[in-house]
Design a protein around this motif. Structure first.
Motif, short mmCIF file in Angstrom:
data_model
loop_
_atom_site.label_atom_id
_atom_site.label_comp_id
_atom_site.label_asym_id
_atom_site.label_seq_id
_atom_site.Cartn_x
_atom_site.Cartn_y
_atom_site.Cartn_z
N SER A 76 0.83 -1.20 0.00
CA SER A 76 0.00 0.00 0.00
C SER A 76 0.87 1.25 0.00
N ILE A 78 0.49 5.50 0.92
CA ILE A 78 -0.26 6.66 1.38
C ILE A 78 0.48 7.90 0.90
N GLU A 122 -2.45 -0.74 -3.23
CA GLU A 122 -3.61 -0.11 -2.60
C GLU A 122 -3.21 1.33 -2.28
N LYS A 123 -3.93 2.30 -2.86
CA LYS A 123 -3.48 3.70 -2.77
C LYS A 123 -4.47 4.58 -2.02
N HIS A 124 -3.92 5.39 -1.11
CA HIS A 124 -4.70 6.37 -0.36
C HIS A 124 -4.02 7.73 -0.50
N VAL A 126 -4.02 11.59 1.01
CA VAL A 126 -4.49 12.31 2.20
C VAL A 126 -4.10 13.79 2.12
N ASN A 149 -7.96 4.22 -6.74
CA ASN A 149 -7.60 4.54 -5.36
C ASN A 149 -8.64 4.00 -4.39
N LYS A 150 -8.21 3.81 -3.15
CA LYS A 150 -9.14 3.42 -2.09
C LYS A 150 -9.75 4.65 -1.43
N SER A 151 -9.00 5.77 -1.46
CA SER A 151 -9.52 7.03 -0.93
C SER A 151 -8.69 8.17 -1.52
N LEU A 152 -9.36 9.28 -1.82
CA LEU A 152 -8.67 10.43 -2.41
C LEU A 152 -9.22 11.70 -1.76
N ASN A 170 -14.02 7.98 -5.28
CA ASN A 170 -13.74 8.20 -3.85
C ASN A 170 -13.15 9.57 -3.55
#
Length: 302
Positions: A76, A78, A122-124, A126, A149-152, A170
């Motif tokens: 992953s 971040i 798996e990319k987040h 923040v 992405n899992k969250s952006l 996301n």
């Protein structure tokens, strides 16, 4: 059971106050959570060696130069704040980029293995900044990184509009992660000192930059009122530093080799007013409860 390997990525390790502030916050906020989830944490640094004193910012044992990361073993990523996806007019030519990689094969290998494994990560994201795109590369050239992405979480409306343009999943409008800091204790102890900080920078990406000579009239008026003016450098702004020395102007520089991160913050807290063309000059002015004036030289300051 193998620990999952997570990399926290940003423009860390370049002696820039804003990027160091982001590293300090993201590591503090995520450290306990990631260890609880059985992650092996690595800070991806732009340093080519480990000589940069990060002890004020995070556990130096987790910091690794970017070229040393084996992306085939990373699960992953971040992206920990800051402007990480952009393009300016005066970028390096393709020929100079090719020459750079030919003379730095380790960096080339790291980049190629990263690209090959991009879809598996798996990319987040923040509190990241996206844009501007004024050079050869366009927002579409970064779609392979930003998609899947899992969250952006983006930090501003300009970044949000770029993400919307790509119809990314996301996407949520957030803010700069440094707003997670709390310096209210410095509000109460701060006394009026009749001091003004002017935070400028080297900026060669457009014609909007402001130099010390552009502020001579304003500075003269402040000095006539017995208000002390001090220039503050947030990074290695070589041209600016040369100009300040040539004009015999007072300035201080952010340098972890000379003083701690907290000492630099305490010095910032001593000013009554901040005038800044640095994004994090404004952020930390707000955090310290100091009235701040922005010199708008780039979109993220608009």
């Amino acid at each position: 059971m193998r620990k999952k390997n997570i990399v926290i990525e940003g423009a860390y390790g370049e002696s820039n106050f804003g990027d160091d502030a982001l590293l300090k916050v993201i590591y503090r906020e995520l450290k306990d959570f990631l260890e609880l989830k059985n992650y092996e944490v690595t800070i991806c640094s732009k340093m080519t060696s480990l000589k940069y004193p990060v002890v004020d910012l995070c556990d130096e044992k987790v910091v690794t130069p970017k070229n040393n990361i084996d992306w085939t073993k990373v699960d992953s990523v971040i992206y920990g704040g800051g402007t990480q996806f952009y393009s300016f007019e005066n970028e390096k030519s393709k020929l100079s980029i090719i020459k750079h990689y030919l003379t730095n094969p380790k960096e080339l290998y790291s980049r190629l293995t990263r690209r090959q494994n991009e879809s598996e990560l798996e990319k987040h994201f923040v509190g990241v900044g996206i844009g501007p795109f004024e050079g050869k590369n366009k927002i579409e050239d970064f779609e392979y990184v930003l998609s899947d992405n899992k969250s952006l979480f983006v930090r501003d409306l300009v970044s949000y509009s770029y993400a919307e343009k790509l119809k990314l999943n996301n996407v949520k409008l957030y803010t700069d992660i440094c707003f997670l800091e709390n310096y209210s204790h410095l509000h109460r102890t701060r006394k009026f000192t009749k001091k003004v900080a002017i935070i400028l920078r080297d900026w060669n990406h457009n014609s909007n930059n402001v130099r010390p000579q552009d502020l001579e009239h304003v500075v003269s008026q402040l000095l006539e009122k017995n208000i002390e003016v001090e220039y503050v450098l947030f990074g290695h702004d070589i041209q600016l530093e040369q100009e300040l020395k040539a004009r015999d102007l007072d300035y201080i520089s952010y340098d972890l080799n000379l003083s701690s991160f907290d000492d630099f913050i305490k010095n910032l807290a001593s000013y009554d007013l901040i005038v800044t063309s640095r994004y994090h000059g404004l952020i930390y002015g707000l955090l310290l409860g100091i009235p701040s004036i922005v010199i708008n030289i780039e979109p993220k300051l608009s």
